[in-house]
Design a protein around this motif. Structure first.
Motif, PDB file in Angstrom:
ATOM      1  N   THR A  14      63.221  16.907 -25.239  1.00 13.71           N
ATOM      2  CA  THR A  14      64.668  17.152 -25.213  1.00 13.71           C
ATOM      3  C   THR A  14      65.431  15.895 -25.592  1.00 13.71           C
ATOM      4  O   THR A  14      66.395  15.936 -26.360  1.00 13.71           O
ATOM      5  CB  THR A  14      65.108  17.633 -23.822  1.00 13.71           C
ATOM      6  N   PHE A  15      64.997  14.765 -25.037  1.00 12.75           N
ATOM      7  CA  PHE A  15      65.630  13.486 -25.368  1.00 12.75           C
ATOM      8  C   PHE A  15      65.556  13.236 -26.871  1.00 12.75           C
ATOM      9  O   PHE A  15      66.550  12.867 -27.511  1.00 12.75           O
ATOM     10  CB  PHE A  15      64.933  12.342 -24.628  1.00 12.75           C
ATOM     11  N   ALA A  16      64.391  13.424 -27.449  1.00 11.61           N
ATOM     12  CA  ALA A  16      64.187  13.146 -28.878  1.00 11.61           C
ATOM     13  C   ALA A  16      65.115  13.988 -29.745  1.00 11.61           C
ATOM     14  O   ALA A  16      65.769  13.472 -30.670  1.00 11.61           O
ATOM     15  CB  ALA A  16      62.726  13.394 -29.254  1.00 11.61           C
ATOM     16  N   ILE A  17      65.201  15.270 -29.458  1.00 12.00           N
ATOM     17  CA  ILE A  17      66.016  16.175 -30.280  1.00 12.00           C
ATOM     18  C   ILE A  17      67.502  15.889 -30.101  1.00 12.00           C
ATOM     19  O   ILE A  17      68.259  15.792 -31.081  1.00 12.00           O
ATOM     20  CB  ILE A  17      65.714  17.645 -29.933  1.00 12.00           C
ATOM     21  N   MET A  69      56.930   4.991 -22.995  1.00  9.58           N
ATOM     22  CA  MET A  69      56.635   4.158 -24.161  1.00  9.58           C
ATOM     23  C   MET A  69      57.072   4.853 -25.459  1.00  9.58           C
ATOM     24  O   MET A  69      57.528   4.206 -26.396  1.00  9.58           O
ATOM     25  CB  MET A  69      55.139   3.834 -24.218  1.00  9.58           C
ATOM     26  N   ALA A  70      56.944   6.160 -25.481  1.00 11.23           N
ATOM     27  CA  ALA A  70      57.422   6.906 -26.655  1.00 11.23           C
ATOM     28  C   ALA A  70      58.937   6.792 -26.774  1.00 11.23           C
ATOM     29  O   ALA A  70      59.482   6.662 -27.882  1.00 11.23           O
ATOM     30  CB  ALA A  70      57.004   8.370 -26.545  1.00 11.23           C
ATOM     31  N   VAL A  71      59.621   6.809 -25.630  1.00 10.82           N
ATOM     32  CA  VAL A  71      61.079   6.692 -25.629  1.00 10.82           C
ATOM     33  C   VAL A  71      61.503   5.338 -26.183  1.00 10.82           C
ATOM     34  O   VAL A  71      62.427   5.241 -27.002  1.00 10.82           O
ATOM     35  CB  VAL A  71      61.631   6.889 -24.198  1.00 10.82           C
ATOM     36  N   ILE A  72      60.840   4.271 -25.739  1.00 19.80           N
ATOM     37  CA  ILE A  72      61.187   2.930 -26.211  1.00 19.80           C
ATOM     38  C   ILE A  72      60.984   2.828 -27.717  1.00 19.80           C
ATOM     39  O   ILE A  72      61.826   2.308 -28.450  1.00 19.80           O
ATOM     40  CB  ILE A  72      60.350   1.867 -25.469  1.00 19.80           C
TER      41      ILE A  72
END
Length: 360
Positions: A14-17, A69-72
């Motif tokens: 959700t964050f990514a999109i 880590m993916a978020v960073i």
């Protein structure tokens, strides 16, 4: 545990999109100022990382597993170096105090901050893109795995924790990466289609549709502007003598020259069809428009056109002008009057510019 994995991944997805689409302006969503994007994205990424930790999966007494880590890494692609540094700092500080202060939390939190700093500094020299972000993400995984191993003294349980962490991080990041990369390609194709719909395929100038939009925008501003219509003199003779491919060469070169000559006046150049071009001159009165238009005409006349065969052609243009609001207040009427002025320029000798008011 499976439910915990799904919840954690859904938050990451959700964050990514929700950050990718608006902050990359892929659907023309209004963002007040792009200069704040790195800071906004850094904070949003940091808060998302905190939320991921709150829904993390405990795989040992000192190890929690989530998608931070993916978020960073993704924050660096979307917001640049500062977004990575900000997100890493927020996530690291939250990890430090999440379960109360301890040596392991101090090391884990500091490690996350360092990851954000290192990726941010590296991306200052090498901009993060979808092509190279896996390398930055790979560094974060190696770095964090070593910290997990160090904290657990590399026992069997620690090795299992490291393997679990690596597998979950790679799988979750890979899915997000593939989805965002496909979205990027899709939006690029949409952008290209949109660009083609308002661009003349031969010259790269605005086409007639985009010309109409620009005129309408100028009319709505209700400020003086002039419309200059240009036409190549004896262009049919060029096509008949040298062929249409050479004619296309002349049109492309002429488009570049008109655009360059119009830039000092803020001219908006379009190809309206065939050998006919138009230049919108914002904030330009009748007197100034004649001066500007004649300088554009001279820029074409003074420099010969060299075609692919090596021959040089003397190309000239004629122009007609009308001015808003003194001459007309609609697109149709302005164009009609400018076209009439162009006709007068053609019939009175060519290689000249005439304002419609000069016919009175």
């Amino acid at each position: 545990m499976l439910i915990d994995f799904i919840i954690n991944f859904c938050i990451l997805f959700t964050f990514a999109i929700l950050t990718y689409i608006p902050f990359q302006n892929r659907l023309n969503i209004y963002i007040p100022s792009s200069k704040y994007n790195p800071f906004i994205l850094g904070i949003l990424s940091g808060l998302t990382g905190c939320l991921l930790m709150l829904t993390s999966i405990n795989i040992s007494d000192f190890v929690i597993m989530d998608g931070r880590m993916a978020v960073i890494a993704l924050s660096g692609v979307l917001g640049g170096p500062f977004a990575t540094i900000i997100s890493g700092t927020i996530i690291g500080l939250f990890r430090l105090f999440m379960y109360g202060y301890s040596t392991s939390s101090l090391i884990a939190g500091s490690s996350t901050i360092i990851v954000g700093l290192v990726i941010g500094i590296l991306s200052l020299k090498k901009t993060m893109t979808f092509q190279n972000v896996p390398y930055f993400f790979g560094y974060s995984i190696v770095h964090t795995s070593l910290i997990i191993g160090f904290l657990g003294n590399w026992t069997f349980e620690t090795w299992m924790a490291v393997i679990s962490f690596i597998l979950y991080s790679i799988v979750s990041f890979s899915i997000i990466f593939i989805v965002l990369n496909q979205l990027s390609n899709l939006f690029e194709k949409i952008r290209h289609i949109e660009e083609m719909s308002v661009t003349d395929h031969l010259t790269g100038l605005n086409n007639n549709r985009k010309f109409q939009e620009y005129v309408q925008n100028l009319l709505e501003k209700n400020k003086v502007f002039s419309l200059l219509i240009l036409d190549i003199d004896y262009f049919k003779k060029v096509n008949d003598t040298y062929g249409h491919p050479v004619g296309d060469e002349v049109l492309k070169e002429l488009a570049l020259r008109i655009k360059d000559a119009s830039n000092p006046y803020g001219g908006i150049v379009s190809r309206n069809g065939g050998e006919e071009f138009s230049v919108l001159l914002p904030n330009t009165s009748e007197e100034n428009s004649l001066e500007s238009a004649d300088l554009i005409r001279q820029a074409i006349e003074k420099n010969v056109f060299q075609i692919s065969s090596g021959e040089k052609l003397d190309i000239t243009i004629s122009g007609g002008i009308s001015t808003f609001p003194q001459d007309a207040v609609t697109t149709h009427e302005l164009y009609k009057l400018a076209d009439e002025a162009l006709y007068l320029a053609k019939t009175s000798g060519r290689n000249k510019v005439v304002h419609i008011n000069q016919s009175n």
